[in-house]
Scaffold this motif. Structure first.
Motif, mmCIF file in Angstrom:
data_model
loop_
_atom_site.group_PDB
_atom_site.id
_atom_site.type_symbol
_atom_site.label_atom_id
_atom_site.label_comp_id
_atom_site.label_asym_id
_atom_site.label_seq_id
_atom_site.Cartn_x
_atom_site.Cartn_y
_atom_site.Cartn_z
ATOM 1 N N LEU A 68 -1.546 -7.033 -4.451
ATOM 2 C CA LEU A 68 -2.419 -7.131 -3.187
ATOM 3 C C LEU A 68 -3.465 -8.085 -3.137
ATOM 4 O O LEU A 68 -3.888 -8.547 -2.117
ATOM 5 C CB LEU A 68 -2.670 -5.609 -3.300
ATOM 6 N N LYS A 69 -4.046 -8.386 -4.183
ATOM 7 C CA LYS A 69 -4.980 -9.283 -4.546
ATOM 8 C C LYS A 69 -4.644 -10.845 -4.040
ATOM 9 O O LYS A 69 -5.556 -11.501 -3.491
ATOM 10 C CB LYS A 69 -5.785 -9.353 -5.668
ATOM 11 N N LEU A 116 -7.184 3.961 -0.744
ATOM 12 C CA LEU A 116 -6.011 3.467 -0.281
ATOM 13 C C LEU A 116 -5.993 3.606 1.409
ATOM 14 O O LEU A 116 -5.808 2.704 2.130
ATOM 15 C CB LEU A 116 -4.610 4.071 -0.766
ATOM 16 N N GLU A 153 1.027 4.390 -2.879
ATOM 17 C CA GLU A 153 0.887 5.678 -2.567
ATOM 18 C C GLU A 153 1.995 6.343 -3.245
ATOM 19 O O GLU A 153 1.759 7.723 -3.675
ATOM 20 C CB GLU A 153 0.785 5.975 -1.034
ATOM 21 N N LEU A 203 -1.631 -3.371 -7.449
ATOM 22 C CA LEU A 203 -3.024 -3.829 -6.885
ATOM 23 C C LEU A 203 -3.189 -5.315 -7.270
ATOM 24 O O LEU A 203 -4.049 -6.188 -6.366
ATOM 25 C CB LEU A 203 -4.171 -3.202 -7.765
ATOM 26 N N LEU A 207 -8.970 3.754 -11.179
ATOM 27 C CA LEU A 207 -7.639 3.788 -11.725
ATOM 28 C C LEU A 207 -8.147 4.264 -13.293
ATOM 29 O O LEU A 207 -7.089 4.758 -14.016
ATOM 30 C CB LEU A 207 -6.799 2.510 -11.638
ATOM 31 N N GLN A 208 -9.200 3.398 -13.621
ATOM 32 C CA GLN A 208 -9.429 3.530 -15.174
ATOM 33 C C GLN A 208 -9.634 5.035 -15.750
ATOM 34 O O GLN A 208 -9.360 5.639 -16.482
ATOM 35 C CB GLN A 208 -10.662 2.918 -15.731
ATOM 36 N N LEU A 241 1.448 6.605 -6.756
ATOM 37 C CA LEU A 241 0.205 7.448 -7.200
ATOM 38 C C LEU A 241 0.445 8.838 -7.296
ATOM 39 O O LEU A 241 0.220 9.651 -8.100
ATOM 40 C CB LEU A 241 -0.784 7.343 -5.988
ATOM 41 N N LYS A 272 0.339 4.475 -14.038
ATOM 42 C CA LYS A 272 -0.853 3.614 -14.058
ATOM 43 C C LYS A 272 -0.532 2.137 -14.097
ATOM 44 O O LYS A 272 -1.172 1.087 -13.228
ATOM 45 C CB LYS A 272 -1.775 4.048 -15.203
ATOM 46 N N LEU A 327 -10.734 0.576 -6.464
ATOM 47 C CA LEU A 327 -9.523 0.980 -6.639
ATOM 48 C C LEU A 327 -9.251 0.868 -8.362
ATOM 49 O O LEU A 327 -8.848 1.753 -8.825
ATOM 50 C CB LEU A 327 -8.361 0.335 -5.908
ATOM 51 N N GLU A 328 -9.484 -0.464 -8.545
ATOM 52 C CA GLU A 328 -9.224 -0.643 -10.234
ATOM 53 C C GLU A 328 -10.138 0.246 -10.923
ATOM 54 O O GLU A 328 -9.688 0.548 -12.159
ATOM 55 C CB GLU A 328 -9.449 -2.227 -10.205
ATOM 56 N N MET A 369 -8.488 7.465 -13.365
ATOM 57 C CA MET A 369 -7.579 8.311 -12.834
ATOM 58 C C MET A 369 -7.930 9.451 -11.758
ATOM 59 O O MET A 369 -7.332 10.413 -11.854
ATOM 60 C CB MET A 369 -6.440 8.821 -13.767
ATOM 61 N N ILE A 380 -8.652 7.778 -5.395
ATOM 62 C CA ILE A 380 -7.777 6.514 -5.195
ATOM 63 C C ILE A 380 -7.038 6.450 -3.894
ATOM 64 O O ILE A 380 -6.851 5.722 -2.706
ATOM 65 C CB ILE A 380 -6.838 6.659 -6.435
ATOM 66 N N THR A 381 -6.742 7.964 -3.370
ATOM 67 C CA THR A 381 -5.975 8.094 -2.127
ATOM 68 C C THR A 381 -7.007 7.788 -1.060
ATOM 69 O O THR A 381 -6.509 7.104 0.062
ATOM 70 C CB THR A 381 -5.522 9.474 -2.069
ATOM 71 N N ILE A 403 0.755 -1.265 -0.047
ATOM 72 C CA ILE A 403 -0.057 0.070 0.090
ATOM 73 C C ILE A 403 0.937 1.223 0.131
ATOM 74 O O ILE A 403 0.531 2.156 -0.670
ATOM 75 C CB ILE A 403 -0.973 0.158 1.036
ATOM 76 N N MET A 423 1.645 9.061 -10.656
ATOM 77 C CA MET A 423 0.643 8.377 -11.423
ATOM 78 C C MET A 423 1.074 7.305 -12.540
ATOM 79 O O MET A 423 0.727 7.624 -13.989
ATOM 80 C CB MET A 423 -0.008 9.691 -12.125
ATOM 81 N N LYS A 476 -7.383 10.577 -8.918
ATOM 82 C CA LYS A 476 -6.341 10.453 -7.783
ATOM 83 C C LYS A 476 -6.939 10.571 -6.354
ATOM 84 O O LYS A 476 -6.518 10.062 -5.560
ATOM 85 C CB LYS A 476 -5.305 11.601 -8.121
ATOM 86 N N ILE A 511 -10.313 -3.023 -3.255
ATOM 87 C CA ILE A 511 -9.277 -3.125 -4.360
ATOM 88 C C ILE A 511 -10.096 -3.153 -5.705
ATOM 89 O O ILE A 511 -9.742 -2.543 -6.712
ATOM 90 C CB ILE A 511 -8.492 -4.487 -4.233
#
Lengths: 109, 109
Positions: free
Chosen positions: A105-106, B102, A87, A102, B90-91, A90, A95, B86-87, B93, B98-99, A83, A93, B95, B83
């Motif tokens: 993490l899964k 997390l 961060e 991620l 992420l598509q 991020l 991607k 998050l994914e 973006m 996402i933060t 994580i 960025m 930010k 998660i």
């Protein structure tokens, strides 16, 4: 008491306290979280100092056995590391890298 | 056997099998993972069908008790949900989102 050791026991207690008995929880809470001495705990519970010491040591060993089997603390540390990396990524960025992290993490239960 | 129930037991077994005895693991593995019947397992281990049934039911109850105390499966499902979010974020973006996700993820042990 070594600080590193205390930190570890505190974490293990956090993860596995639900598997302990009420008495084990009471002694561990008093000794590790509330910072009472073995003598003070013994007086409070009207038992010998040795009895408290033995109980605390046995409980510590149990916590380590649970960790050996379930590895909750170890997996927690690994997830936190990922994580943290997420961060960092991020901020820039990235991607592709975020997606990969991620995915990693899964993998953790 | 209901599919949903089997899936749940499989997950719980996955999380807590390290806390079971060898015999419990052998019966659960045969019944749930390898799909043998109670009769076949009884024959293989030279015990009564009832003995296998009782053991499996007791083990299932133990797995549910561990889950009630440690909630590993529940927390796992919650993490997986975050998660997935998050994914999705992420598509696009996002930010900030996402933060925030997390941050939520870090709350889980």
């Amino acid at each position: 008491m070594l600080l590193e050791r205390t930190t570890r026991v505190n974490f293990l207690y956090d993860f596995y306290h639900s598997l302990l008995t009420d008495k084990q929880r009471a002694y561990m809470q008093a000794y590790y979280l509330d910072d009472y001495s073995l003598g003070e705990i013994a007086e409070e519970h009207e038992v010998s100092r040795q009895a408290v010491y033995d109980n605390v040591k046995r409980t510590e060993a149990m916590l380590e056995q649970y960790e050996e089997k379930l590895k909750l603390f170890e997996k927690f540390q690994q997830r936190m590391e990922i994580i943290q990396q997420l961060e960092e990524q991020l901020q820039v960025m990235d991607k592709e890298r975020i997606t990969a992290l991620l995915h990693t993490l899964k993998e953790y239960e």
